[in-house]
Design a protein around this motif. Structure first.
Motif, PDB file in Angstrom:
ATOM      1  N   ALA A  88       0.805  -1.228   0.000  1.00 35.31           N
ATOM      2  CA  ALA A  88       0.000   0.000   0.000  1.00 35.31           C
ATOM      3  C   ALA A  88       0.836   1.276   0.000  1.00 35.31           C
ATOM      4  N   GLU A  89       1.836   1.316   0.849  1.00 32.93           N
ATOM      5  CA  GLU A  89       2.626   2.541   0.960  1.00 32.93           C
ATOM      6  C   GLU A  89       3.324   2.858  -0.371  1.00 32.93           C
ATOM      7  N   ALA A  90       3.822   1.809  -1.004  1.00 34.04           N
ATOM      8  CA  ALA A  90       4.527   2.000  -2.275  1.00 34.04           C
ATOM      9  C   ALA A  90       3.568   2.309  -3.426  1.00 34.04           C
TER      10      ALA A  90
ATOM     11  N   GLY B  48      26.769  15.216  11.780  1.00 29.85           N
ATOM     12  CA  GLY B  48      27.695  14.186  11.304  1.00 29.85           C
ATOM     13  C   GLY B  48      27.207  13.521  10.035  1.00 29.85           C
ATOM     14  N   GLU B  49      25.903  13.427   9.898  1.00 35.31           N
ATOM     15  CA  GLU B  49      25.330  12.756   8.733  1.00 35.31           C
ATOM     16  C   GLU B  49      25.624  13.546   7.450  1.00 35.31           C
ATOM     17  N   ALA B  50      25.467  14.865   7.522  1.00 29.07           N
ATOM     18  CA  ALA B  50      25.737  15.699   6.345  1.00 29.07           C
ATOM     19  C   ALA B  50      27.206  15.561   5.938  1.00 29.07           C
ATOM     20  N   GLY B  75      14.338  10.335   6.034  1.00 25.96           N
ATOM     21  CA  GLY B  75      15.122  10.584   7.239  1.00 25.96           C
ATOM     22  C   GLY B  75      15.728  11.969   7.153  1.00 25.96           C
ATOM     23  N   CYS B  76      16.507  12.326   8.150  1.00 20.49           N
ATOM     24  CA  CYS B  76      17.110  13.659   8.173  1.00 20.49           C
ATOM     25  C   CYS B  76      17.795  14.000   6.852  1.00 20.49           C
ATOM     26  N   LEU B  77      18.620  13.084   6.357  1.00 25.07           N
ATOM     27  CA  LEU B  77      19.412  13.369   5.158  1.00 25.07           C
ATOM     28  C   LEU B  77      18.517  13.723   3.972  1.00 25.07           C
ATOM     29  N   LEU B  97      10.620   5.863  -0.243  1.00 23.42           N
ATOM     30  CA  LEU B  97       9.977   5.701   1.059  1.00 23.42           C
ATOM     31  C   LEU B  97      11.037   5.526   2.144  1.00 23.42           C
ATOM     32  N   PHE B  98      10.556   5.322   3.366  1.00 28.21           N
ATOM     33  CA  PHE B  98      11.442   5.154   4.511  1.00 28.21           C
ATOM     34  C   PHE B  98      12.131   3.785   4.474  1.00 28.21           C
ATOM     35  N   GLY B  99      11.330   2.754   4.199  1.00 25.15           N
ATOM     36  CA  GLY B  99      11.859   1.399   4.393  1.00 25.15           C
ATOM     37  C   GLY B  99      12.249   0.660   3.139  1.00 25.15           C
ATOM     38  N   GLY B 126      20.739   5.647   3.837  1.00 21.27           N
ATOM     39  CA  GLY B 126      19.658   5.918   4.777  1.00 21.27           C
ATOM     40  C   GLY B 126      20.209   6.020   6.180  1.00 21.27           C
ATOM     41  N   GLY B 127      19.348   6.416   7.098  1.00 22.93           N
ATOM     42  CA  GLY B 127      19.745   6.473   8.490  1.00 22.93           C
ATOM     43  C   GLY B 127      19.693   5.094   9.128  1.00 22.93           C
ATOM     44  N   ASP B 128      20.040   5.021  10.398  1.00 21.96           N
ATOM     45  CA  ASP B 128      20.020   3.721  11.064  1.00 21.96           C
ATOM     46  C   ASP B 128      18.596   3.156  11.134  1.00 21.96           C
ATOM     47  N   GLY B 129      17.619   4.010  11.374  1.00 26.16           N
ATOM     48  CA  GLY B 129      16.247   3.512  11.436  1.00 26.16           C
ATOM     49  C   GLY B 129      15.817   2.938  10.098  1.00 26.16           C
ATOM     50  N   GLY B 130      16.075   3.681   9.035  1.00 22.66           N
ATOM     51  CA  GLY B 130      15.712   3.241   7.686  1.00 22.66           C
ATOM     52  C   GLY B 130      16.488   2.018   7.240  1.00 22.66           C
ATOM     53  N   THR B 131      17.548   1.693   7.972  1.00 20.36           N
ATOM     54  CA  THR B 131      18.403   0.579   7.571  1.00 20.36           C
ATOM     55  C   THR B 131      18.200  -0.640   8.459  1.00 20.36           C
ATOM     56  N   ASP B 155      24.697   6.066  10.672  1.00 26.09           N
ATOM     57  CA  ASP B 155      24.169   5.648  11.972  1.00 26.09           C
ATOM     58  C   ASP B 155      24.340   6.769  12.989  1.00 26.09           C
ATOM     59  N   ASN B 156      23.240   7.433  13.325  1.00 31.47           N
ATOM     60  CA  ASN B 156      23.284   8.405  14.422  1.00 31.47           C
ATOM     61  C   ASN B 156      22.513   7.884  15.628  1.00 31.47           C
ATOM     62  N   GLU B 157      22.282   6.588  15.616  1.00 28.98           N
ATOM     63  CA  GLU B 157      21.781   5.865  16.781  1.00 28.98           C
ATOM     64  C   GLU B 157      20.418   6.335  17.255  1.00 28.98           C
ATOM     65  N   GLY B 158      19.562   6.662  16.296  1.00 29.30           N
ATOM     66  CA  GLY B 158      18.199   7.006  16.683  1.00 29.30           C
ATOM     67  C   GLY B 158      17.419   7.582  15.517  1.00 29.30           C
ATOM     68  N   TYR B 159      16.119   7.675  15.723  1.00 29.48           N
ATOM     69  CA  TYR B 159      15.232   8.311  14.743  1.00 29.48           C
ATOM     70  C   TYR B 159      15.301   9.804  14.948  1.00 29.48           C
ATOM     71  N   MET B 160      16.254  10.455  14.299  1.00 29.99           N
ATOM     72  CA  MET B 160      16.462  11.865  14.561  1.00 29.99           C
ATOM     73  C   MET B 160      15.431  12.738  13.866  1.00 29.99           C
ATOM     74  N   ASN B 161      15.085  12.385  12.636  1.00 30.96           N
ATOM     75  CA  ASN B 161      14.204  13.242  11.865  1.00 30.96           C
ATOM     76  C   ASN B 161      12.848  13.434  12.532  1.00 30.96           C
ATOM     77  N   THR B 162      12.402  12.433  13.273  1.00 29.33           N
ATOM     78  CA  THR B 162      11.094  12.539  13.926  1.00 29.33           C
ATOM     79  C   THR B 162      11.223  13.036  15.360  1.00 29.33           C
ATOM     80  N   GLY B 163      12.430  13.442  15.761  1.00 34.76           N
ATOM     81  CA  GLY B 163      12.572  14.025  17.086  1.00 34.76           C
ATOM     82  C   GLY B 163      13.271  13.137  18.091  1.00 34.76           C
TER      83      GLY B 163
HETATM   84  C1  LIG Z   1       6.574   3.997   7.083  1.00 31.08           C
HETATM   85  C2  LIG Z   1       7.027   5.175   7.841  1.00 31.08           C
HETATM   86  N1  LIG Z   1       7.055   5.125   9.191  1.00 31.08           N
HETATM   87  C3  LIG Z   1       7.510   6.186   9.877  1.00 31.08           C
HETATM   88  C4  LIG Z   1       7.925   7.308   9.231  1.00 31.08           C
HETATM   89  C5  LIG Z   1       8.382   8.486  10.051  1.00 31.08           C
HETATM   90  N2  LIG Z   1       9.820   8.713   9.956  1.00 31.08           N
HETATM   91  C6  LIG Z   1      10.360   9.498   9.004  1.00 31.08           C
HETATM   92  S1  LIG Z   1      11.986   9.720   9.142  1.00 31.08           S
HETATM   93  C7  LIG Z   1      12.014   8.795  10.545  1.00 31.08           C
HETATM   94  C8  LIG Z   1      13.258   8.640  11.325  1.00 31.08           C
HETATM   95  C9  LIG Z   1      14.433   8.371  10.500  1.00 31.08           C
HETATM   96  O1  LIG Z   1      15.410   7.804  11.304  1.00 31.08           O
HETATM   97  P1  LIG Z   1      16.741   7.306  10.656  1.00 31.08           P
HETATM   98  O2  LIG Z   1      16.459   6.359   9.555  1.00 31.08           O
HETATM   99  O3  LIG Z   1      17.632   6.792  11.725  1.00 31.08           O
HETATM  100  O4  LIG Z   1      17.356   8.621   9.990  1.00 31.08           O
HETATM  101  P2  LIG Z   1      17.811   9.958  10.727  1.00 31.08           P
HETATM  102  O5  LIG Z   1      16.705  10.919  10.609  1.00 31.08           O
HETATM  103  O6  LIG Z   1      18.125   9.606  12.143  1.00 31.08           O
HETATM  104  O7  LIG Z   1      19.013  10.378   9.980  1.00 31.08           O
HETATM  105  C10 LIG Z   1      10.756   8.301  10.854  1.00 31.08           C
HETATM  106  C11 LIG Z   1      10.456   7.453  12.021  1.00 31.08           C
HETATM  107  C12 LIG Z   1       7.862   7.324   7.825  1.00 31.08           C
HETATM  108  N3  LIG Z   1       8.237   8.384   7.091  1.00 31.08           N
HETATM  109  N4  LIG Z   1       7.426   6.249   7.166  1.00 31.08           N
END
Ligand SMILES: Cc1ncc(C[n+]2csc(CCOP(=O)(O)OP(=O)(O)O)c2C)c(N)n1
Ligand code: SF4
Ligand SMILES: [Mg+2]
Lengths: 395, 333
Positions: A88-90, B48-50, B75-77, B97-99, B126-131, B155-163
């Protein structure tokens, strides 16, 4: 020359003639035979150059398709049911990026309860995702719609789903005439992408868009869908010229002369409906049939024109929106706004329940007497429901 | 009488030093660098990511003579580089997308192959979350098929973009918005860890490496090596985040260096599943100064020192040191 073919094989061979460069797939019943067929054609070299990518999920399948399409490759995938939902998302992403991916949906119910059989809940659940949705009535039309889908998708730069009923069409053997390679080559020219990832001319695709432009992006997507209402019949007419067979249309109409009642339906049930109204006509009752070939965009004007003279409309739904009724009914009501037409919904054939001629006949006769409720479930097994309610399983 | 003129910078290994011999210079020190990620983006000061992304991509561009396509996860980047109608990217760049960045990159590589344009190479990032979290299935699929993609995790060890929420890469005891520093065991709980470079190695892909923004020469060398190879490659780069880690924006490099000097972040490279190179620790330090420098660990030092928790973190660092022989005790690698 017509051949006796399984629907899936016919579709696989037709898609191959459209020369996709990347095909990716994840197996799910009843889509499997289509992608199996394509994997063989790629392996044996009769579809080349083409990369067949076996992925680890439907989400990945459509994601691979997104990457390939953005790189300027003609791209195809297929799925059904849970797989479509897993994408769905894609799905929204592919349409938002304007990528002309073509995908077959072998329509199947959605669980729970898990059920592999046919209805339209899967593609209908994604009706707002920005893809065009074309519904095939039989395997010949499934074949023909696939060829046109590539043309439509690439001309408008939007993704297109070709929906065909799982098992009823995908696994049915019938006489099908495939367009020849020469016909397809003449009809579907080389893909000229609108924009493409190219180091020579770097572009950014998929930027973040804020409130200042998001509505405009969506407006343009809507406009593109409305343009499809003109493009689909034009390309259908061209297809008819090249192949001598009818091309895709927005709606189809059958037995409409003097018909007070008209049934609106989509997909393979149209065949059974036509047989049923023939029987009724022989007995002196005229019932018309309007088939929705193009479900997205919804061809409201064409539907209104087709139903203008009907006093009563029965919308036969192969899906349900719990708490509301039928999704197609809402669209038909919108198309007939301001008219005094009586519109009722009949939900039928969920999860593969056969829609038989006797049931349809009885239902249509009742409809003729104005005796149908606003919402009816065809062949509902009331004792079974009562048993379930007694044991608490219905709660 | 003549005297040797000594240029102050000749001995410096700083990444901007153009007085180094050609083979020791960084891509970034060259005026011909590609500037894949150009100025004007919205990253925080000291991000650090930039920094990591710029060094990695400019090197990949040099290695491929400009024939590069980049796929980016959400993500942030992604967000700080592409506020429509602007873009900081000088490369063909696709965000879906994110994933799904790994799968999208597979699609790009497949299309290029079908079109006979395999001279164009693909990097996904991608970031650590996306990876390691939401993109993990796509990543593993891409590895398993050995698709011709270099995937870079910042890897910045967290979901930074969402806070700054917790991800599977968030270290134990670290405070995030979803692992708050409250209660008897403040911060992220001690789990079993998710060692994604090791998981990547278990796929026996041609190349897996780790790097940090503290050693940008090493980061460049690893990207260069990765681009010499075909097939699935994985680079895991530690990129401190001043906002999320609560550090000073001029301490990003220092913090990253401490992460390696403590042994908490081992720097190594592996080919076809076997470690081929380990960067030894030259100045070994205990974990305390690393933790103390970051606000996300403040609860370990005030109101009272949590020696028990610090000891557990130290044990993790020590385990890495033994496992990768980071102090060179086993005599060479
Ligand atoms: C399917 C989906 N779930 C949640 C989000 C919300 N989201 C966007 S960026 C992000 C965090 C990204 O974290 P990371 O991959 O570590 O990258 P960073 O921002 O830390 O560099 C999240 C949770 C989204 N965009 N899509
Ligand atoms: S929040 Fe962290 S990762 Fe994001 S831009 Fe700021 S410093 Fe960089
Ligand atoms: Mg992160």
């Amino acid at each position: 020359m017509p051949e006796q073919l399984e629907g899936s094989v016919a579709v696989a061979r037709t898609v191959a003639r459209c020369r996709p460069q990347v095909v990716c797939a994840y197996p799910i019943t009843p889509q499997t035979h289509i992608v199996e067929g394509l994997s063989v054609l790629v392996r044996e070299g009769s579809l080349a150059p083409c990369e067949f990518v076996n992925v680890e999920s439907e989400f990945a399948a459509l994601s691979v398709a997104i990457g390939a399409s953005a790189t300027g490759a003609r791209t195809y995938t297929a799925t059904a049911s849970q797989g479509l939902l897993y994408m769905a998302e894609a799905l929204y992403n592919a349409s938002g990026l304007g990528l002309p991916i073509v995908m077959t949906v072998a329509n199947r119910a959605i669980g729970a309860p898990i059920n592999i059989w046919n209805d339209h809940s899967d593609s209908m659940s994604q009706r707002d995702c920005g893809w065009l949705q074309l519904f095939a009535e039989d395997n010949q039309q499934a074949v023909d719609l696939h060829v046109q889908a590539f043309r439509i998708a690439e001309e408008l730069s939007v993704p297109v789903m070709v929906c065909m009923d799982g098992f009823v069409l995908t696994h049915a053997y019938e006489q099908v005439e495939l367009p020849t390679q020469e016909q397809v080559d003449a009809f579907v020219p080389l893909y000229q992408p609108r924009q493409v990832l190219d180091p020579q001319a770097p572009i950014t695709i998929g930027a973040m868009v804020g409130p200042e432009a998001f509505t405009e992006v969506r407006y343009l997507a809507h406009e593109t869908q409305l343009r499809a209402l003109e493009v689909i019949p034009r390309i259908g007419a061209e297809y008819a010229e090249v192949t001598g067979r009818p091309g895709g249309a927005l709606v189809s109409a059958y037995n409409m002369t003097d018909a007070d009642i008209v049934v609106v339906a989509m997909g393979s049930v149209l065949g059974t409906l036509k047989d049923t109204v023939d029987e009724l006509a022989a007995d002196g009752t005229q019932v018309g049939v309007v088939g929705i070939t193009t479900y997205r965009p919804f061809p409201a004007a064409a539907v209104r024109a087709a139903l203008a003279d009907a006093a009563r409309v029965v919308v036969l739904e192969r899906a349900i929106s719990p708490g509301v009724g039928g999704p197609l009914t809402a669209d038909v009501r919108g198309a007939l706004a301001g008219l005094s037409t009586e519109i009722v919904t009949v939900v039928a054939g969920l999860g593969g329940r056969a829609i038989t001629r006797p049931s349809l006949r009885a239902m249509l006769l009742e409809a003729g007497r104005g005796a149908l409720d606003l919402l009816t479930f065809l062949d509902l097994d009331l004792p079974q429901i009562q048993r379930a309610q007694l044991t608490g399983a219905g709660r | 009488m003549t005297t040797d003129v000594k240029f102050y910078q000749v001995g410096s290994f700083a990444v901007g030093n153009r007085l180094l011999s050609r083979d020791l210079r960084t891509v970034q020190s060259e005026e011909t660098r590609a500037n894949a990620l150009t100025c004007g983006h919205r990253a925080c000061r000291g991000c650090g990511e930039a920094l990591g992304a710029r060094y990695a991509l400019d090197t990949a561009i040099e290695a491929t003579k400009g024939k590069l396509v980049v796929v980016n996860a959400t993500g942030c980047l992604e967000v700080f580089t592409t506020p429509y109608p602007e873009s900081a990217w000088q490369v063909p760049w696709l965000h879906s997308l994110f994933g799904n960045a790994a799968a999208v990159a597979t699609g790009v590589a497949s299309a290029l192959r079908a079109q006979g344009r395999e001279d164009i190479r693909v990097v996904a990032q991608g970031g650590d979350g996306g990876t390691v979290d939401i993109g993990f299935a796509c990543l593993s699929g891409m590895f398993e098929r050995n698709d011709d993609v270099l995937y870079i995790c910042y890897d910045n060890e967290g979901y930074m973009n969402t806070g700054v929420q917790r991800s599977a890469a968030t270290p134990p005891a670290a405070r995030t918005a979803t692992t708050p520093a409250v209660g008897p065991e403040p911060g992220n709980r001690f789990g079993q860890g998710k060692d994604v470079p090791a998981i990547a190695m278990a796929h026996r892909i041609p190349y897996v490496a780790t790097a940090t923004v503290a050693d940008l020469h090493d980061l460049e060398a690893k990207v260069r090596r990765a681009m010499e190879l075909r097939g699935a490659r994985y680079l895991h780069v530690l990129v401190p985040c001043p906002l999320g880690w609560a550090t000073e924006s001029d301490e990003t490099i220092k913090i990253a260096r401490l992460a390696t000097q403590t042994g908490l972040f081992p720097v190594f490279a592996a080919e076809n599943g076997d470690v081929v190179d380990v960067t030894p620790i030259r100045h070994h330090v205990p974990v305390d100064p690393y933790l103390e420098a970051q606000g996300r660990y403040a609860h370990l030092f005030a109101p009272s020192r949590r020696a028990d928790v610090i000891a557990r973190i130290q044990a993790e660092a020590d385990r890495n040191i033994v496992r990768y022989d980071l102090l060179g005790r086993r005599g060479g690698t």
